[in-house]
Design a protein around this motif. Structure first.
Motif, PDB file in Angstrom:
ATOM      1  N   MET A   1       0.971  -1.260   0.067  1.00 23.29           N
ATOM      2  CA  MET A   1      -0.019   0.019   0.003  1.00 23.29           C
ATOM      3  C   MET A   1       0.758   1.261   0.101  1.00 23.29           C
ATOM      4  O   MET A   1       1.849   1.345   0.681  1.00 23.29           O
TER       5      MET A   1
ATOM      6  N   LYS B   1      -7.169   1.104  -0.044  1.00 24.22           N
ATOM      7  CA  LYS B   1      -6.970  -0.304   0.054  1.00 24.22           C
ATOM      8  C   LYS B   1      -7.973  -1.023  -0.484  1.00 24.22           C
ATOM      9  O   LYS B   1      -9.125  -0.227  -0.847  1.00 24.22           O
ATOM     10  N   HIS B   2      -8.021  -2.314  -0.361  1.00 21.79           N
ATOM     11  CA  HIS B   2      -9.077  -2.948  -1.095  1.00 21.79           C
ATOM     12  C   HIS B   2     -10.424  -2.917  -0.443  1.00 21.79           C
ATOM     13  O   HIS B   2     -11.400  -3.165  -1.139  1.00 21.79           O
ATOM     14  N   ARG B   3     -10.495  -2.445   0.750  1.00 18.59           N
ATOM     15  CA  ARG B   3     -11.780  -2.358   1.172  1.00 18.59           C
ATOM     16  C   ARG B   3     -11.983  -1.035   2.205  1.00 18.59           C
ATOM     17  O   ARG B   3     -12.841  -0.849   2.989  1.00 18.59           O
ATOM     18  N   VAL B   4     -10.957  -0.317   2.438  1.00 13.35           N
ATOM     19  CA  VAL B   4     -10.963   1.041   3.218  1.00 13.35           C
ATOM     20  C   VAL B   4     -10.324   1.903   2.698  1.00 13.35           C
ATOM     21  O   VAL B   4      -9.103   1.902   1.541  1.00 13.35           O
TER      22      VAL B   4
ATOM     23  N   LEU C   1      -7.850   5.307   3.698  1.00 15.99           N
ATOM     24  CA  LEU C   1      -7.031   5.470   4.958  1.00 15.99           C
ATOM     25  C   LEU C   1      -6.664   7.208   4.841  1.00 15.99           C
ATOM     26  O   LEU C   1      -6.179   7.542   3.693  1.00 15.99           O
TER      27      LEU C   1
ATOM     28  N   ALA D   1      -9.551   5.242   9.323  1.00 13.32           N
ATOM     29  CA  ALA D   1      -9.752   4.088   8.106  1.00 13.32           C
ATOM     30  C   ALA D   1     -11.368   4.339   7.726  1.00 13.32           C
ATOM     31  O   ALA D   1     -12.242   4.072   9.169  1.00 13.32           O
TER      32      ALA D   1
ATOM     33  N   TRP E   1     -18.024  -6.172  10.727  1.00 14.21           N
ATOM     34  CA  TRP E   1     -17.423  -5.318   9.715  1.00 14.21           C
ATOM     35  C   TRP E   1     -18.316  -4.282   8.951  1.00 14.21           C
ATOM     36  O   TRP E   1     -17.943  -3.130   8.884  1.00 14.21           O
TER      37      TRP E   1
ATOM     38  N   THR F   1     -18.301   2.105  10.943  1.00 19.42           N
ATOM     39  CA  THR F   1     -18.503   3.406   9.925  1.00 19.42           C
ATOM     40  C   THR F   1     -16.943   3.975   9.880  1.00 19.42           C
ATOM     41  O   THR F   1     -16.180   4.206   8.636  1.00 19.42           O
ATOM     42  N   VAL F   2     -16.124   4.162  10.844  1.00 21.99           N
ATOM     43  CA  VAL F   2     -14.976   4.661  11.244  1.00 21.99           C
ATOM     44  C   VAL F   2     -14.013   4.045  11.984  1.00 21.99           C
ATOM     45  O   VAL F   2     -14.779   3.559  12.998  1.00 21.99           O
ATOM     46  N   ILE F   3     -12.790   3.918  11.679  1.00 21.01           N
ATOM     47  CA  ILE F   3     -11.771   3.337  12.653  1.00 21.01           C
ATOM     48  C   ILE F   3     -10.671   4.476  12.775  1.00 21.01           C
ATOM     49  O   ILE F   3     -10.315   5.023  11.773  1.00 21.01           O
ATOM     50  N   ASP F   4     -10.504   4.930  14.187  1.00 19.47           N
ATOM     51  CA  ASP F   4      -9.680   5.965  14.435  1.00 19.47           C
ATOM     52  C   ASP F   4      -8.487   5.792  15.122  1.00 19.47           C
ATOM     53  O   ASP F   4      -8.890   5.020  16.267  1.00 19.47           O
TER      54      ASP F   4
ATOM     55  N   LEU G   1      -5.146  -2.787   8.158  1.00 18.58           N
ATOM     56  CA  LEU G   1      -5.002  -1.551   7.743  1.00 18.58           C
ATOM     57  C   LEU G   1      -3.474  -1.382   7.306  1.00 18.58           C
ATOM     58  O   LEU G   1      -3.062  -0.432   6.820  1.00 18.58           O
ATOM     59  N   GLY G   2      -2.781  -2.601   7.423  1.00 17.19           N
ATOM     60  CA  GLY G   2      -1.177  -2.438   7.469  1.00 17.19           C
ATOM     61  C   GLY G   2      -1.061  -2.622   5.898  1.00 17.19           C
ATOM     62  O   GLY G   2      -1.849  -2.811   5.008  1.00 17.19           O
ATOM     63  N   ASP G   3       0.330  -2.648   5.805  1.00 15.38           N
ATOM     64  CA  ASP G   3       0.877  -2.839   4.432  1.00 15.38           C
ATOM     65  C   ASP G   3       0.464  -4.375   3.865  1.00 15.38           C
ATOM     66  O   ASP G   3       0.284  -4.436   2.793  1.00 15.38           O
TER      67      ASP G   3
ATOM     68  N   GLY H   1      -2.326  -6.060   4.577  1.00 17.00           N
ATOM     69  CA  GLY H   1      -3.750  -6.327   5.077  1.00 17.00           C
ATOM     70  C   GLY H   1      -4.604  -6.151   3.665  1.00 17.00           C
ATOM     71  O   GLY H   1      -3.834  -5.724   2.650  1.00 17.00           O
TER      72      GLY H   1
END
Lengths: 151, 483
Positions: free
Chosen positions: A1, A71-74, A76, A88, B429, B433-436, B479-481, B483
């Motif tokens: 990413m 990314k594929h589903r979020v 960022l 996210a 999931w 709505t949002v992850i902070d 959310l990582g590289d 993911g």
């Protein structure tokens, strides 16, 4: 990413936005000049210091920490200065996306993308018009297939 | 828009509901002056009150017109509604878009066989139901049957749960809020004088003062009176809660969850499973020490009003709660904790609660030096303020040892505390709505972060956790590289 950076011209936009406030305080300082008064020195010193901190430290740090990625589903977004955040947004949560631009942003050919979710929204500043449109097309909800009423 | 062949009207009782906002302004003084006029001088009374009489008749007419123009039709495919006098509204809601369908019948409406139907969708407001109207009981049963489906079962055992009476008692015991009870008691005492004579109001107050004096063992009388008042308020709330949740029954069908219960108000809900936002296993400090859990649902249209049922599994031991949950909502069974707060995170959890606990006696000592004549009162106030501070410290300590994140398939389990409660939330999931992930300057150095998960629920709900390792959170949420 791969994280993408917004256009560096957004830094210029932020600095130019500070000008009206700085001009107002400058006018007040000149208008009520009283070199022997400690209050005048305090007021003038405060606004000059705050402006210098914003121009030289805060805005550059804000740009340094600002980036985004798809990314594929979020989606960022990295942002913040004192408190840095990674926000996210799952694609399914986006209700709609909007492109906004102020006259100053249009002068520098950049714009902002605003994503609206249920109960929240985020804004991505400093995008090229093409990038903003591309992101809007990717992130806007797609037309749903015919629903199965039993799902 | 083609309207259905047959439209129904709601129960005529609805006329009085449309009136209630305005009628009470006029009816009570009107009736009082009418009764006094019956003693003589009826003509003089009418000469003075004819405008009020006309206004009441006008309001009655408007309410009747409103009732006559409110028509609906409901079948297994859709809900069709038309209403409005001057501005006519016509709308059609597909049945699969109705998140929660509720039938509520208050105890004073039982003899009249009137039931309130409440319809909630994902649209419109959070605080009020989208649509509500009153119908005959038989019509309410017909409407609820429109969403009936065969019961699910596992190995011949139906997927339903009916808690025992002691679980209900425990639920009411631990969740009764003193404030509504105090409001009810205060209203009763003040209205008793107006409605039944001042003697009753005086008698009630005198009885209260006598009882407070009797139980004041070594306490200042005002403290005993306050304690008695709080206890009475809590006891009233406890009784009301008990009667609201008695006969609780939860049943799972293929696409819906059916919840029913209550004596004061008989409630029946039909929730679409896809509209359940999250499940919350909630504990207070006391119930955590007693190892009791209760399961609350967050779904559109469910648990909206004060009198609504919100807990589907009242207080039980962990194994029983998980067993019932796996029967009713197997997707929402919590997974084991995989992520924990970082080492040295105890300061983040315990610093401010410790400061509050220390601040109260220090402030009290300082105040007693400044105002020595008020020493007794200050000591009492400090004691009352210290109790919730110490309680909060206990909750934060438990949060520190139990806080966590985990994931099972597409469902995330979030363990955290909010206020005086510990929560174990299981959320899909699809409902996030949002992850902070937030880092302060100090946390950037230690590579930790605070996590905030915003869920799409009835309104907006934040689930906040503290002091987790950033890389682990990025990996868990994909959310990582990698993911």
């Amino acid at each position: 990413m791969q994280l993408k950076k917004p256009d560096p011209r957004i830094l210029t936009v932020w600095r130019l936005r500070l000008l009206p406030a700085a001009a107002l305080f400058f006018f007040l300082s000149i208008r009520f000049v009283a070199v022997h008064e400690p209050v005048w020195w305090l007021f003038t010193g405060c606004w000059i210091t705050i402006c210098m901190i914003l121009l030289c430290f805060y805005f550059p740090l804000k740009y340094r920490y600002l980036s985004y990625a798809v990314k594929h589903r979020v989606f960022l977004l990295h942002w913040g200065v004192l408190y840095t955040r990674i926000r996210a947004v799952p694609f399914h949560a986006v209700q709609y996306a909007a492109i906004l631009s102020t006259p100053l942003e249009r002068r520098f050919s950049i714009c902002s993308l605003k994503l609206y979710m249920a109960g929240s929204h985020i804004s991505v500043p400093g995008l090229h018009n093409e990038d903003a449109k591309e992101l809007r097309d990717i992130l806007s909800p797609k037309k749903p297939e015919r629903e199965n009423p039993h799902e | 828009m083609n309207k259905p062949d047959s439209l129904r009207r709601t129960h005529p009782f609805s006329i009085f509901l449309y009136l209630y906002r305005f009628l009470f302004l006029l009816m009570i003084p009107l009736l009082r002056s009418f009764f006094s006029a019956l003693n003589g001088g009826l003509a003089q009374w009418f000469a003075g009150a004819w405008i009020d009489v006309l206004l009441v008749l006008f309001l009655f007419l408007i309410s009747t017109l409103k009732w006559m123009n409110f028509k609906y039709n409901m079948d297994s495919n859709e809900f069709y509604l038309t209403y409005g006098i001057l501005i006519r509204h016509k709308l059609r809601i597909p049945m699969h878009r109705i998140s929660t369908l509720s039938a509520l019948s208050s105890v004073w409406l039982h003899p009249l066989r009137i039931t309130k139907i409440r319809i909630d969708t994902a649209a419109r407001g959070v605080k009020k139901a989208d649509f509500s109207f009153y119908v005959r009981q038989s019509e309410a049963y017909r409407i609820l049957e429109l969403r009936s489906e065969p019961l699910q079962n596992q190995n011949g055992v139906p997927n339903e749960y009916r808690p025992g009476i002691w679980s209900i008692v425990l639920l009411s015991l631990f969740t009764s809020n003193t404030f509504p009870g105090i409001v009810m008691v205060s209203t009763f005492v003040s209205q008793a004088g107006k409605l039944l004579g001042e003697e009753l109001s005086v008698l009630l107050r005198h009885t209260f003062e006598e009882t407070a004096r009797k139980i004041a063992f070594g306490l200042p009388p005002i403290a005993a009176a306050a304690a008695l008042f709080l206890f009475i308020g809590w006891f009233v709330a406890f009784l009301v809660n008990l009667l609201q949740t008695k006969d609780l029954l939860t049943t799972r069908t293929t696409h819906t969850l059916r919840v029913s219960g209550g004596i004061l108000m008989r409630k029946r809900y039909s929730l679409r499973l896809s509209e359940i936002s999250f499940v919350d296993l909630r504990q207070s400090l006391l119930t955590r020490l007693l190892r009791l859990y209760s399961v609350y649902l967050n779904a559109i249209g469910f648990g909206k009003e004060q009198a609504d049922i919100a807990a589907i599994v009242p207080f039980s031991r962990k194994t029983r709660v998980l067993s019932h949950l796996s029967l009713l909502l197997p997707e929402f069974v919590p997974s084991d904790r995989t992520l924990r707060p970082g080492r040295g995170a105890f300061l983040k959890f315990l610093l401010w609660p410790a400061v509050y606990c220390a601040l109260i006696p220090v402030s009290a000592a300082f105040a007693m030096r400044l105002f020595p004549l008020w020493a007794e009162v200050i000591r009492f106030v400090a004691f009352m303020a210290a109790a919730p501070a110490v309680w909060y410290f206990g909750v934060c300590m438990l949060d520190f040892v139990s806080s966590g994140l985990s994931k099972e398939e597409n469902y995330y389990t979030i363990r955290y505390s909010s206020g005086f409660y510990l929560h174990t939330v299981v959320v899909s999931w699809q409902k996030i709505t949002v992850i902070d992930l937030r880092q302060s300057i100090f946390q950037r150095r230690s590579k930790k972060c605070d996590v905030s998960v915003l869920t799409r629920a009835e309104g907006r709900t934040h689930h906040k956790l503290r002091a987790f390792y950033l890389e682990e959170c990025l990996s868990l949420f994909g959310l990582g590289d990698n993911g």
